[in-house]
Design a protein around this motif. Structure first.
Motif, PDB file in Angstrom:
ATOM      1  N   THR A   1       0.840  -1.195   0.000  1.00 15.83           N
ATOM      2  CA  THR A   1       0.000   0.000   0.000  1.00 15.83           C
ATOM      3  C   THR A   1       0.877   1.250   0.000  1.00 15.83           C
ATOM      4  N   PRO A   2       0.633   2.163  -0.943  1.00 15.21           N
ATOM      5  CA  PRO A   2       1.402   3.416  -0.948  1.00 15.21           C
ATOM      6  C   PRO A   2       1.192   4.217   0.333  1.00 15.21           C
ATOM      7  N   GLU A   3       2.210   4.967   0.742  1.00 15.19           N
ATOM      8  CA  GLU A   3       2.158   5.723   1.992  1.00 15.19           C
ATOM      9  C   GLU A   3       0.958   6.654   2.060  1.00 15.19           C
TER      10      GLU A   3
END
Length: 75
Positions: free
Chosen positions: A67-69
């Motif tokens: 999951t992207p930040e």
């Protein structure tokens, strides 16, 4: 990101190794104690629940890694 000194890397690696070995010994002792305390059916149930928990934790780690930040919820 700062560079790790070689001595710091060795110390951190040794710390992780030592903690892992302690966890392995405790897990082994836990299995022996539970094996003696529980019936075979109950022992199987406890191990099945532990395996299920491991799968949930692995799925959570994969989610965190992929999951992207900016999409992760802040707490």
């Amino acid at each position: 990101m700062r560079k790790l000194r070689f001595e710091e890397f060795e110390r951190n690696s040794l710390t992780v190794f030592a903690i892992s070995m302690i966890a392995n010994v405790l897990s082994y002792l836990y299995q022996i104690v539970m094996g003696n305390m529980l019936t075979p059916a109950d022992y199987g149930t406890v191990n099945t629940m532990g395996g299920g928990l491991l799968l949930v934790q692995a799925a959570n780690l994969i989610y965190i890694a992929l999951t992207p930040e900016k999409e992760k919820a802040t707490v």
